[in-house]
Each structure stands twice: as structure tokens, then as C-alpha cells.
Design a protein around this motif. Sequence first.
Motif, PDB file in Angstrom:
ATOM      1  N   GLY A   4       0.788  -1.228   0.000  1.00 33.74           N
ATOM      2  CA  GLY A   4       0.000   0.000   0.000  1.00 33.74           C
ATOM      3  C   GLY A   4       0.817   1.272   0.000  1.00 33.74           C
ATOM      4  N   LYS A   5       2.122   1.181  -0.227  1.00 34.43           N
ATOM      5  CA  LYS A   5       2.983   2.368  -0.253  1.00 34.43           C
ATOM      6  C   LYS A   5       2.507   3.359  -1.307  1.00 34.43           C
ATOM      7  CE  LYS A   5       7.808   3.781  -0.837  1.00 34.43           C
ATOM      8  NZ  LYS A   5       7.886   4.473   0.471  1.00 34.43           N
ATOM      9  N   THR A   6       2.549   4.630  -1.010  1.00 37.35           N
ATOM     10  CA  THR A   6       2.128   5.662  -1.958  1.00 37.35           C
ATOM     11  C   THR A   6       3.331   6.183  -2.745  1.00 37.35           C
ATOM     12  OG1 THR A   6       2.359   7.399  -0.296  1.00 37.35           O
ATOM     13  CG2 THR A   6       0.195   6.340  -0.506  1.00 37.35           C
ATOM     14  N   TYR A   7       3.070   6.634  -3.945  1.00 41.74           N
ATOM     15  CA  TYR A   7       4.120   7.184  -4.807  1.00 41.74           C
ATOM     16  C   TYR A   7       3.442   8.078  -5.830  1.00 41.74           C
ATOM     17  CZ  TYR A   7       2.544   2.915  -7.169  1.00 41.74           C
ATOM     18  OH  TYR A   7       1.774   1.916  -7.705  1.00 41.74           O
ATOM     19  N   ASP A   8       4.231   8.991  -6.408  1.00 43.17           N
ATOM     20  CA  ASP A   8       3.693   9.941  -7.382  1.00 43.17           C
ATOM     21  C   ASP A   8       3.977   9.515  -8.822  1.00 43.17           C
ATOM     22  OD1 ASP A   8       2.741  11.607  -5.346  1.00 43.17           O
ATOM     23  OD2 ASP A   8       4.645  12.695  -5.226  1.00 43.17           O
ATOM     24  N   ARG A   9       5.223   9.107  -9.063  1.00 44.48           N
ATOM     25  CA  ARG A   9       5.610   8.736 -10.426  1.00 44.48           C
ATOM     26  C   ARG A   9       6.094   7.289 -10.452  1.00 44.48           C
ATOM     27  NH1 ARG A   9       9.908  13.298 -12.258  1.00 44.48           N
ATOM     28  NH2 ARG A   9      10.913  12.496 -10.363  1.00 44.48           N
ATOM     29  N   VAL A  10       5.839   6.633 -11.608  1.00 42.78           N
ATOM     30  CA  VAL A  10       6.354   5.284 -11.843  1.00 42.78           C
ATOM     31  C   VAL A  10       7.355   5.365 -12.988  1.00 42.78           C
ATOM     32  CG1 VAL A  10       5.800   2.914 -12.506  1.00 42.78           C
ATOM     33  CG2 VAL A  10       4.191   4.229 -11.090  1.00 42.78           C
ATOM     34  N   PHE A  11       8.580   4.921 -12.713  1.00 45.22           N
ATOM     35  CA  PHE A  11       9.612   4.830 -13.739  1.00 45.22           C
ATOM     36  C   PHE A  11       9.875   3.361 -14.041  1.00 45.22           C
ATOM     37  CE2 PHE A  11      10.390   9.008 -12.053  1.00 45.22           C
ATOM     38  CZ  PHE A  11      10.917   9.745 -13.101  1.00 45.22           C
ATOM     39  N   ALA A  12       9.931   3.018 -15.308  1.00 51.65           N
ATOM     40  CA  ALA A  12      10.361   1.680 -15.720  1.00 51.65           C
ATOM     41  C   ALA A  12      11.605   1.850 -16.569  1.00 51.65           C
ATOM     42  CB  ALA A  12       9.276   0.979 -16.512  1.00 51.65           C
ATOM     43  N   ILE A  13      12.721   1.287 -16.097  1.00 50.38           N
ATOM     44  CA  ILE A  13      13.996   1.379 -16.798  1.00 50.38           C
ATOM     45  C   ILE A  13      14.416  -0.057 -17.087  1.00 50.38           C
ATOM     46  CG2 ILE A  13      16.355   2.272 -16.721  1.00 50.38           C
ATOM     47  CD1 ILE A  13      15.391   4.162 -14.450  1.00 50.38           C
ATOM     48  N   GLY A  14      14.136  -0.539 -18.294  1.00 51.64           N
ATOM     49  CA  GLY A  14      14.418  -1.949 -18.548  1.00 51.64           C
ATOM     50  C   GLY A  14      13.907  -2.423 -19.892  1.00 51.64           C
ATOM     51  N   GLY A  15      13.874  -3.748 -20.030  1.00 56.12           N
ATOM     52  CA  GLY A  15      13.357  -4.382 -21.227  1.00 56.12           C
ATOM     53  C   GLY A  15      11.850  -4.514 -21.182  1.00 56.12           C
TER      54      GLY A  15
END
Length: 363
Positions: free
Chosen positions: A65-76
Motif C-alpha cells: 500500500g505504499k504511496t508514490y507519485d511517479r512510476v519509472f520503468a527502466i528496462g526491457g
Amino acid sequence: MLPTVEDFLKEFQLSSSDLVFASSGTQKRHLAGKLSGATVIDYRAYGQGEPTDLMVEGIVKALGGKTYDRVFAIGGGTILDVAKLFALEKLSPVTDLYQKKFPAKKAHKLILVPTTCGTGSEVTNISILELTKLGTKMGLADAALYADQAVLVPEFLKGLPDRVFGASAIDALIHSVESYTSPKSTPFSRTFSRRAMDAIIEGFLAIQKDGLPAREAYLEKFLIASTYAGVAFGNAGCAAVHALSYPLGAAQHVPHGESNAVMFAAVYEAYKNKRYDGYLEKLTLHIANLLRTTEDEAFPKLMALLDEILPKKPLKGYGVKEADLKDYTDIVMTKQGRLMANNYVELTESDVMGIYQKLYNQA
């Protein structure tokens, strides 16, 4: 386009309010000590191989349930496809999401950064998962899965293992080819398809001539070509090559690009045997021109070139049993209608079974 990792980090200023998906390998090679307190997810801690519903549910549980503002995906492609789901307001149970038992609603900003040159996922609204309960891969296509920003950083491609590079680049080539011959293609999408296949085949020919180190000079071109192919198939779709590859990938954990490479020639031969005209004929002539060969030799020479980039095996070489072929065919015909609708010509259950039978003993 940002040329270096440092340029990317300076532009986006990662912080503790960000959720970052990146493999341990990418972290060690490019991001060690640079993630500024962000919550970092290495999907390999939740399972091996291609992305599954079990991986996603494991990450949901770990986040608690952790909150966050942005999601970054760095990968394949695996990392990008998984991370897209975490930009949604609700994603669990993930099998219900993919079966559209509840809507996909975006809740977080999504930034996608490919580190391979194959997925094109950074510019599509599609996430592919193996749904273990259903025994196949499925795609979820929804506008909520589009990235807010897609960022190309050629430096991230440096140091890719040879087979990862080969599988991803061939995947991008197949994206460009399948989207070109799709009945949903348009002059717009076909332009992107051609640009992608031109750049990829040019790079492959350089590798054939000068060896794998030659790819370093083409990393930016391969990366842009992958994105062009993503635009093309994001508009026109992929088809039977992908549909037939999914049961193999899910059951035998064959990397996505490699499983596509196994199916590629046999699917296009099946199309040609049914009808050779229109954009299939134009595709063949275009490939012949790129390879400086005849129309009849275009596909054989292309497949020989791809085998130099990524050698493949017959289906039985991946652990497939002859009895599995009927199950694979059933999965394609019942679960992959979204893709099979984009075939150049209709492929029947008998056609699909025939392709699998041919590939059982032949690479």
C-alpha cells in the motif's frame, strides 16, 4: 532522446516519491548510488523469465500500500509491461484486470525508458503477462497504459548480453513486419514499419560483415527503430507470429524475441501458400531490395541472416513434446483472437497445427 544516463537523471531528478522498476543488472551497470531514495523494484526478486501474474501480485504485496507519485520503468519489455500496471489506480487481482472484470484507471504519472532495442512497449498501450491460471500469455490494451513520457537513452543499451540483444532486435523486426502486413495497417503505420525494418536489417548486415562488436555503432539506430516499430504495431497490431509464440514462451520460458523468431518464417510461408499479393508481396520485394537479392530468395536470406544474430532450435529442442502441439493450437485459437484478427490471411486451426508440426523437428 537523452544521450546519456547522467542526462536522464539530471532531467528527471528521482526522489523518495518515485517508484522505480529496474533490474539488478541495470542498477549495477548504470544506476549504482544514483536512485536518490526512490522505492526500487527488481522484478527478478519475484520470479524468473517472462512476466507473470504471480510476479505482479508478489510486488503488490511487497509494496504493502505504499504511496508514490511517479512510476519509472527502466528496462526491457518485461519491466516496462509490469511497471505500466503500477500506474493504475487498481491492478489486483491482475487476472481479473486482464479479463476486464474491472476497468483500468490511471492514477500515477508513467515514464518508460527502454534498455533493450526490441519491445517498443514505451510507446504502446499494451501490457503482456503470462496468466498462470489460464496457461497462456495475454495482452491488456487500454489507453490508461500509455506512458506520459517515453525516454530513449542509447547508453542504456551498452553491455547487453549478445542473446538479449539478438532476441530484442529480432522482436522489433517482427513487430515491423507483422504491423506492415496487418489488415489494420495504414499509410502512417506502414511508414514507421518500413523505417524500422530498414534500420534493423542495415544493422544486422553490419554485424554479419564485421561481427557483434559492430552493433555498438548502431545502438541509437536500433533503439529508434524499436520505437518506430512500437508506433507501427501500436496502431496496426501484431499477428500470428506473436500468437503462436506465446504458448511456447509461457510453457517453456523461452525469451519472447526468441520464441517469435522460431515462428516467423513458418507463419509467413503459410500466408504465402494461401495468398501472395498486396502488402505481403510488397514486403517481400522490399526485403529483397534491402538484402540485394531476388524475390524468391528474400525470406530465405532474411532467415539465414537472423540465424546468425540469434541461432534457434526446433520446438522439441526447447523441451516441447509432440503431445503439446494440440494444446498450443487450442490456446492460440481460443485465447489469442486479438492477435489472430491481424493476420494477413485467415489461419485455421488446421493451419496453426500444421505450423507447429513443421517446427517441431525444424528450426
